[in-house]
Design a protein around this motif. Structure first.
Motif, PDB file in Angstrom:
ATOM      1  N   LYS A  64     -10.524 -29.707   8.821  1.00 27.48           N
ATOM      2  CA  LYS A  64     -10.827 -30.983   9.466  1.00 27.48           C
ATOM      3  C   LYS A  64     -12.191 -30.889  10.139  1.00 27.48           C
ATOM      4  O   LYS A  64     -12.520 -29.876  10.757  1.00 27.48           O
ATOM      5  CB  LYS A  64      -9.740 -31.312  10.505  1.00 27.48           C
ATOM      6  N   GLU A  65     -12.993 -31.925   9.997  1.00 29.50           N
ATOM      7  CA  GLU A  65     -14.330 -31.933  10.596  1.00 29.50           C
ATOM      8  C   GLU A  65     -14.245 -31.998  12.123  1.00 29.50           C
ATOM      9  O   GLU A  65     -13.391 -32.701  12.672  1.00 29.50           O
ATOM     10  CB  GLU A  65     -15.136 -33.137  10.095  1.00 29.50           C
ATOM     11  N   PRO A  66     -15.104 -31.263  12.822  1.00 21.66           N
ATOM     12  CA  PRO A  66     -15.132 -31.372  14.289  1.00 21.66           C
ATOM     13  C   PRO A  66     -15.713 -32.722  14.714  1.00 21.66           C
ATOM     14  O   PRO A  66     -16.326 -33.432  13.901  1.00 21.66           O
ATOM     15  CB  PRO A  66     -16.056 -30.219  14.699  1.00 21.66           C
ATOM     16  N   VAL A  67     -15.529 -33.050  15.972  1.00 24.12           N
ATOM     17  CA  VAL A  67     -16.059 -34.315  16.508  1.00 24.12           C
ATOM     18  C   VAL A  67     -17.494 -34.094  16.994  1.00 24.12           C
ATOM     19  O   VAL A  67     -17.793 -33.107  17.672  1.00 24.12           O
ATOM     20  CB  VAL A  67     -15.170 -34.810  17.675  1.00 24.12           C
ATOM     21  N   ASN A  68     -18.374 -34.995  16.603  1.00 25.50           N
ATOM     22  CA  ASN A  68     -19.781 -34.974  17.038  1.00 25.50           C
ATOM     23  C   ASN A  68     -20.514 -33.689  16.633  1.00 25.50           C
ATOM     24  O   ASN A  68     -21.231 -33.081  17.431  1.00 25.50           O
ATOM     25  CB  ASN A  68     -19.884 -35.172  18.563  1.00 25.50           C
ATOM     26  N   LEU A  69     -20.321 -33.300  15.377  1.00 25.11           N
ATOM     27  CA  LEU A  69     -21.086 -32.168  14.847  1.00 25.11           C
ATOM     28  C   LEU A  69     -22.543 -32.596  14.737  1.00 25.11           C
ATOM     29  O   LEU A  69     -22.840 -33.626  14.132  1.00 25.11           O
ATOM     30  CB  LEU A  69     -20.553 -31.782  13.467  1.00 25.11           C
ATOM     31  N   LEU A  90     -21.018 -33.121  23.908  1.00 23.75           N
ATOM     32  CA  LEU A  90     -20.298 -34.054  23.032  1.00 23.75           C
ATOM     33  C   LEU A  90     -19.448 -33.367  21.971  1.00 23.75           C
ATOM     34  O   LEU A  90     -18.480 -33.949  21.476  1.00 23.75           O
ATOM     35  CB  LEU A  90     -21.300 -34.998  22.339  1.00 23.75           C
ATOM     36  N   PHE A  91     -19.793 -32.140  21.614  1.00 23.41           N
ATOM     37  CA  PHE A  91     -19.110 -31.472  20.508  1.00 23.41           C
ATOM     38  C   PHE A  91     -17.666 -31.126  20.864  1.00 23.41           C
ATOM     39  O   PHE A  91     -17.389 -30.564  21.924  1.00 23.41           O
ATOM     40  CB  PHE A  91     -19.858 -30.189  20.122  1.00 23.41           C
ATOM     41  N   VAL A  92     -16.750 -31.448  19.954  1.00 28.02           N
ATOM     42  CA  VAL A  92     -15.330 -31.151  20.165  1.00 28.02           C
ATOM     43  C   VAL A  92     -14.784 -30.476  18.902  1.00 28.02           C
ATOM     44  O   VAL A  92     -14.645 -31.110  17.863  1.00 28.02           O
ATOM     45  CB  VAL A  92     -14.507 -32.430  20.441  1.00 28.02           C
ATOM     46  N   PRO A  93     -14.475 -29.170  18.994  1.00 31.35           N
ATOM     47  CA  PRO A  93     -13.892 -28.488  17.827  1.00 31.35           C
ATOM     48  C   PRO A  93     -12.469 -28.968  17.579  1.00 31.35           C
ATOM     49  O   PRO A  93     -11.737 -29.289  18.521  1.00 31.35           O
ATOM     50  CB  PRO A  93     -13.927 -27.010  18.220  1.00 31.35           C
ATOM     51  N   THR A  94     -12.079 -29.024  16.321  1.00 30.65           N
ATOM     52  CA  THR A  94     -10.711 -29.440  15.987  1.00 30.65           C
ATOM     53  C   THR A  94      -9.887 -28.254  15.487  1.00 30.65           C
ATOM     54  O   THR A  94      -8.704 -28.398  15.204  1.00 30.65           O
ATOM     55  CB  THR A  94     -10.723 -30.545  14.905  1.00 30.65           C
ATOM     56  N   GLN A 153     -14.203 -23.399  14.522  1.00 28.36           N
ATOM     57  CA  GLN A 153     -15.350 -24.251  14.862  1.00 28.36           C
ATOM     58  C   GLN A 153     -15.963 -23.907  16.210  1.00 28.36           C
ATOM     59  O   GLN A 153     -17.030 -24.419  16.558  1.00 28.36           O
ATOM     60  CB  GLN A 153     -14.926 -25.725  14.810  1.00 28.36           C
ATOM     61  N   ASN A 154     -15.308 -23.021  16.966  1.00 27.69           N
ATOM     62  CA  ASN A 154     -15.894 -22.582  18.232  1.00 27.69           C
ATOM     63  C   ASN A 154     -17.197 -21.824  18.002  1.00 27.69           C
ATOM     64  O   ASN A 154     -18.010 -21.686  18.907  1.00 27.69           O
ATOM     65  CB  ASN A 154     -14.902 -21.710  18.997  1.00 27.69           C
ATOM     66  N   ALA A 155     -17.394 -21.332  16.777  1.00 26.31           N
ATOM     67  CA  ALA A 155     -18.649 -20.668  16.434  1.00 26.31           C
ATOM     68  C   ALA A 155     -19.822 -21.641  16.545  1.00 26.31           C
ATOM     69  O   ALA A 155     -20.948 -21.233  16.847  1.00 26.31           O
ATOM     70  CB  ALA A 155     -18.574 -20.079  15.032  1.00 26.31           C
ATOM     71  N   VAL A 156     -19.566 -22.920  16.302  1.00 23.75           N
ATOM     72  CA  VAL A 156     -20.622 -23.932  16.451  1.00 23.75           C
ATOM     73  C   VAL A 156     -21.052 -24.025  17.905  1.00 23.75           C
ATOM     74  O   VAL A 156     -22.248 -24.068  18.218  1.00 23.75           O
ATOM     75  CB  VAL A 156     -20.139 -25.318  15.947  1.00 23.75           C
ATOM     76  N   LEU A 157     -20.069 -24.036  18.796  1.00 24.34           N
ATOM     77  CA  LEU A 157     -20.365 -24.104  20.227  1.00 24.34           C
ATOM     78  C   LEU A 157     -21.139 -22.866  20.666  1.00 24.34           C
ATOM     79  O   LEU A 157     -22.105 -22.960  21.444  1.00 24.34           O
ATOM     80  CB  LEU A 157     -19.053 -24.223  21.007  1.00 24.34           C
ATOM     81  N   ALA A 158     -20.741 -21.703  20.156  1.00 22.96           N
ATOM     82  CA  ALA A 158     -21.459 -20.463  20.474  1.00 22.96           C
ATOM     83  C   ALA A 158     -22.897 -20.545  19.990  1.00 22.96           C
ATOM     84  O   ALA A 158     -23.828 -20.107  20.689  1.00 22.96           O
ATOM     85  CB  ALA A 158     -20.748 -19.270  19.833  1.00 22.96           C
ATOM     86  N   TYR A 159     -23.089 -21.127  18.810  1.00 23.21           N
ATOM     87  CA  TYR A 159     -24.441 -21.268  18.268  1.00 23.21           C
ATOM     88  C   TYR A 159     -25.292 -22.195  19.140  1.00 23.21           C
ATOM     89  O   TYR A 159     -26.450 -21.883  19.458  1.00 23.21           O
ATOM     90  CB  TYR A 159     -24.387 -21.808  16.838  1.00 23.21           C
ATOM     91  N   LEU A 160     -24.736 -23.329  19.544  1.00 25.30           N
ATOM     92  CA  LEU A 160     -25.482 -24.285  20.372  1.00 25.30           C
ATOM     93  C   LEU A 160     -25.877 -23.665  21.710  1.00 25.30           C
ATOM     94  O   LEU A 160     -26.984 -23.889  22.211  1.00 25.30           O
ATOM     95  CB  LEU A 160     -24.640 -25.542  20.597  1.00 25.30           C
TER      96      LEU A 160
END
Length: 426
Positions: free
Chosen positions: A140-145, A396-400, A404-411
């Protein structure tokens, strides 16, 4: 790399990496036994181990010296394009078509996996993860990628689909029924299984010198059983190479490693964005990271600083920027504005019109204090704008799902980079 997510029997220990558990699962034991039966010998004692900080990796049981060989894989235990060409499934491909090494290995992996225990490679394939943490496996796509990340993911997905379609279009007798499973070839090579295999190759393949006598395959990739148990850090100091005289692929350490430490290798000079897209993880303080700038980003700040409605750029300056490829990929780094970004800012803010003088300034970087001040003034605002942008992404980013927490770590890594960059612009 090397993480399967299976439950394992283990022994808890403590080391420099924090708590770790020596892996004693059936799949890994069978892999080691299979390797040994087929001519592999241990160079040093490395244990598959579950580390608290990195997941599964390899721990050394003894202290290692600089120059010690970590592992040596016999060439016949590498899966290469030659391996594919010698297999029965190669006969089902149109030989008049060019194939990429990545897709040919993925194609072969799908076939061998479907053979299950009838495959020679089963003990290796059985240790591979069924589910990966890469974005192509998100359910499932995360919110506000952020858009720039979603564009990278889409590019990766399109490359995979092009490879899959390329193969399906050039399989001879798609409706031929397999003797092993009684399925038609186009059912065996379905998109779901091809995505899995394509990602396995993408995250685990090693580079080897291009193989000869493969007229229709461009190939310099191989899959190496056991080798993909190593984890990656950019600071790893190892040397990996094919040794033709020994018919093997070996990896040796260029630095000492303490007893019970995890042994790392480096996958390549990859930014965290590439690691996120291709591998599903990031590493702290990655020196290969950079934040992209557009020409519009720079224009807008120069207009703000100069308090003008538009930036006047002569045809000569524009031609200079274009001829010298300065407008391609300007960026921000931990060391400040990259050379291209500094050059663009200088050229657009300088009153110098003599192109020869501009060229001399740009390629020597011998700017006057006033010129450096002008560059840093624009640079500091550029960086602050990016900080504001990435703070908004984080908010704004919300992992589903967990991966997807790797995206938050990257940001957050990007924000750390920008903070360091801002200091350089002061």
């Amino acid at each position: 790399m090397g993480r399967t997510g299976r439950k394992r029997k283990s022994k808890k220990l403590s080391g420099e990496d924090g708590l770790y558990k020596v892996v004693r699962d059936t799949e890994t034991i069978e892999l080691m036994q299979w390797l040994t039966r087929n001519g592999w010998k241990k160079e040093v004692t490395l244990y598959p181990t579950e580390f608290s900080t990195t997941g599964r990796g390899l721990m050394t049981k003894t202290a290692l010296k600089k120059g010690d060989i970590l592992v040596k894989i016999p060439f016949h235990l590498l899966i290469t394009a030659h391996t594919v060409c010698k297999s029965e499934i190669y006969d089902y491909l149109d030989k008049n078509v060019k194939y990429d090494g990545h897709e040919i290995l993925a194609f072969y992996l799908v076939w061998e996996r479907h053979l299950n225990k009838d495959s020679f490679w089963y003990p290796y394939i059985n240790t591979l993860p069924q589910q990966l943490s890469t974005p192509l496996f998100w359910s499932k796509e995360p919110v506000n990628l952020p858009k720039f990340i979603s564009e990278e993911i889409e590019g990766s997905r399109n490359s995979m689909k092009e490879s899959h379609n390329h193969f399906l279009n050039h399989i001879v007798c798609k409706q031929k029924v397999c003797d092993h499973c009684k399925l038609a070839l186009d059912e065996i090579f379905n998109e779901k299984d091809f995505i899995w295999a394509w990602c396995i190759v993408n995250t685990r393949a090693i580079y080897i010198p291009p193989e000869k006598d493969l007229h229709n395959i461009s190939n310099s990739l191989a899959l190496a059983p056991f080798l993909d148990l190593f984890n990656h850090v950019p600071s790893a100091q190892v040397e990996a190479m094919l040794i033709p005289t020994e018919n093997s692929y070996q990896v040796k350490t260029l630095v000492p490693v303490s007893k019970y430490d995890q042994v790392f290798i480096e996958y390549g000079a990859h930014s965290n964005l590439k690691l996120l897209i291709d591998y599903g993880f990031t590493v702290p303080n990655n020196q290969h990271d950079a934040i992209a700038l557009s020409l519009d980003d720079i224009y807008e700040v120069i207009k703000q600083v100069a308090q003008v409605s538009r930036v006047n750029m002569s045809q000569e300056k524009y031609k200079f920027l274009k001829q010298h490829n300065l407008m391609k990929k300007p960026c921000l780094t931990r060391e400040g504005l990259c050379w291209k970004a500094m050059s663009i800012v200088f050229i657009l803010t300088s009153e110098i019109t003599n192109i020869k003088l501009l060229e001399s300034k740009v390629y020597s970087s011998l700017y006057t204090p006033d010129e450096i001040n002008a560059i840093n003034t624009v640079g500091a605002i550029l960086v602050q704008n990016k900080i504001d942008e990435f703070k908004k992404h984080v908010a704004l980013f919300v992992p589903t799902e967990d991966d997807q927490n790797a995206v938050l770590a990257y940001l957050k890594e990007c924000l750390d980079l920008l903070s360091e960059c801002l200091e350089k612009c002061k």
